[in-house]
Design a protein around this motif. Sequence first.
Motif, short mmCIF file in Angstrom:
data_model
loop_
_atom_site.label_atom_id
_atom_site.label_comp_id
_atom_site.label_asym_id
_atom_site.label_seq_id
_atom_site.Cartn_x
_atom_site.Cartn_y
_atom_site.Cartn_z
N LYS A 58 -43.19 -21.44 5.81
CA LYS A 58 -44.17 -20.47 5.34
C LYS A 58 -43.77 -19.96 3.97
O LYS A 58 -42.60 -20.06 3.56
N ILE A 59 -44.74 -19.40 3.26
CA ILE A 59 -44.48 -18.76 1.96
C ILE A 59 -44.60 -17.25 2.15
O ILE A 59 -45.66 -16.76 2.54
N LYS A 60 -43.52 -16.54 1.92
CA LYS A 60 -43.55 -15.08 1.99
C LYS A 60 -43.87 -14.56 0.59
O LYS A 60 -43.12 -14.79 -0.34
N TRP A 61 -45.02 -13.90 0.47
CA TRP A 61 -45.49 -13.43 -0.82
C TRP A 61 -44.40 -12.68 -1.58
O TRP A 61 -43.69 -11.88 -1.00
N LEU A 75 -49.36 -18.83 3.93
CA LEU A 75 -48.85 -17.50 3.66
C LEU A 75 -48.33 -16.83 4.93
O LEU A 75 -49.02 -16.78 5.96
N PHE A 76 -47.12 -16.33 4.85
CA PHE A 76 -46.46 -15.66 5.97
C PHE A 76 -47.24 -14.41 6.38
O PHE A 76 -47.56 -13.57 5.55
N ARG A 77 -47.58 -14.33 7.68
CA ARG A 77 -48.21 -13.17 8.30
C ARG A 77 -49.64 -12.91 7.81
O ARG A 77 -50.17 -11.80 7.97
N ILE A 78 -50.30 -13.90 7.28
CA ILE A 78 -51.69 -13.70 6.88
C ILE A 78 -52.54 -13.45 8.13
O ILE A 78 -52.39 -14.10 9.16
N ASN A 79 -53.40 -12.45 8.04
CA ASN A 79 -54.30 -12.04 9.13
C ASN A 79 -53.57 -11.60 10.39
O ASN A 79 -54.12 -11.65 11.49
N LYS A 80 -52.32 -11.16 10.24
CA LYS A 80 -51.55 -10.62 11.36
C LYS A 80 -51.14 -9.19 11.04
O LYS A 80 -50.91 -8.85 9.88
N PRO A 81 -51.05 -8.31 12.06
CA PRO A 81 -50.60 -6.94 11.78
C PRO A 81 -49.19 -6.96 11.21
O PRO A 81 -48.28 -7.57 11.78
N SER A 82 -49.03 -6.33 10.05
CA SER A 82 -47.76 -6.40 9.33
C SER A 82 -47.36 -5.01 8.83
O SER A 82 -48.18 -4.11 8.71
N THR A 83 -46.07 -4.87 8.54
CA THR A 83 -45.53 -3.61 8.03
C THR A 83 -45.15 -3.79 6.57
O THR A 83 -44.53 -4.79 6.20
N PHE A 84 -45.49 -2.80 5.76
CA PHE A 84 -45.22 -2.84 4.33
C PHE A 84 -44.49 -1.58 3.89
O PHE A 84 -44.54 -0.55 4.56
N LYS A 85 -43.83 -1.68 2.75
CA LYS A 85 -43.19 -0.51 2.12
C LYS A 85 -43.66 -0.43 0.68
O LYS A 85 -43.59 -1.43 -0.05
N ASP A 86 -44.16 0.72 0.26
CA ASP A 86 -44.64 0.85 -1.11
C ASP A 86 -43.51 1.24 -2.05
O ASP A 86 -42.35 1.39 -1.63
N ALA A 87 -43.84 1.41 -3.33
CA ALA A 87 -42.83 1.67 -4.35
C ALA A 87 -42.09 2.98 -4.12
O ALA A 87 -40.95 3.16 -4.58
N TYR A 128 -52.09 -22.48 -0.64
CA TYR A 128 -51.09 -21.40 -0.68
C TYR A 128 -51.38 -20.37 0.40
O TYR A 128 -50.48 -19.97 1.16
N GLU A 129 -52.62 -19.93 0.50
CA GLU A 129 -52.97 -18.90 1.48
C GLU A 129 -52.86 -19.40 2.91
O GLU A 129 -52.51 -18.63 3.82
N GLU A 130 -53.11 -20.68 3.12
CA GLU A 130 -52.98 -21.24 4.47
C GLU A 130 -51.53 -21.23 4.95
O GLU A 130 -51.26 -21.20 6.15
N ASN A 159 -55.74 -12.03 1.67
CA ASN A 159 -55.64 -13.13 0.71
C ASN A 159 -54.86 -12.65 -0.51
O ASN A 159 -54.31 -11.55 -0.51
N VAL A 160 -54.84 -13.49 -1.53
CA VAL A 160 -54.17 -13.16 -2.78
C VAL A 160 -55.18 -13.29 -3.91
O VAL A 160 -55.93 -14.26 -3.97
N SER A 161 -55.20 -12.31 -4.80
CA SER A 161 -56.15 -12.36 -5.91
C SER A 161 -55.73 -13.41 -6.93
O SER A 161 -54.61 -13.94 -6.88
N ASP A 162 -56.61 -13.70 -7.86
CA ASP A 162 -56.29 -14.70 -8.89
C ASP A 162 -55.09 -14.29 -9.73
O ASP A 162 -54.37 -15.15 -10.26
#
Length: 243
Positions: A95-98, A192-204, A188-190, A215-218
Amino acid sequence: MLIIKLDAIPSTNSYLRMLSSEKRLKDYTVVQTTNQTEGRGQRGTSWYSEPGKNLALSVFKDVSGISLKQSFLISIVTSLAVLRCLKTFGIPKLKIKWPNDILAENKKICGILIENVIQQHQYKGSIIGIGLNVNQITFNNLPQASSLKSITGRNFNFDELTNGILKELKKGFKNLEKGKIDDLKLDYEEHLFRINKPSTFKDAEGNMFSGYIKNVSDSGALQVLLEDGIVRAFDLKALTLMY
């Protein structure tokens, strides 16, 4: 194609950048080592590599045909090239982790650092750095790290890996030159690690929140569906996807 092999070096990216400042490099000039002492990753992180066990290589690529707004395409091509190469070696569950870490069985086996050379508001070249965990099996205090040997139980040949990655890089950039941008982005998106799955993020600011990668923008921003039903775009410095 020129491949420069060095026994040990602080950073293959830094060395190749120095060479590019001294003379005009041919496309796909490569610097390769199995002992990178000061490897760097995204956001200034360090990349530790046990001497003689892993592969670090940097590739110079002429990207003068790519606009500044299309810079993430370089990352897409590189990520897919490494992933496709590793598939040919029988590495499972890739997988590709963004934006461009490569995972196998949900553990990081490869980091990519791309540094672009810009002159007069145009790309002149790109230094594509790839750090691949190959035959190292111990990763102290790095529970999310793994290697090709840890996953398969086999030792791998560094030159075969380098040649495989270069072969796929050339294919990817050739498709980019042919204008197959949508196909590359979809591929690339196909992966992508954890695409369309509930995920946890941390902001700045260090705040944790939940969402779904859509998805990922251009431009390479990660599009995340938040709990309030709004899709928000995050750039690299604004968001970390947790494992």
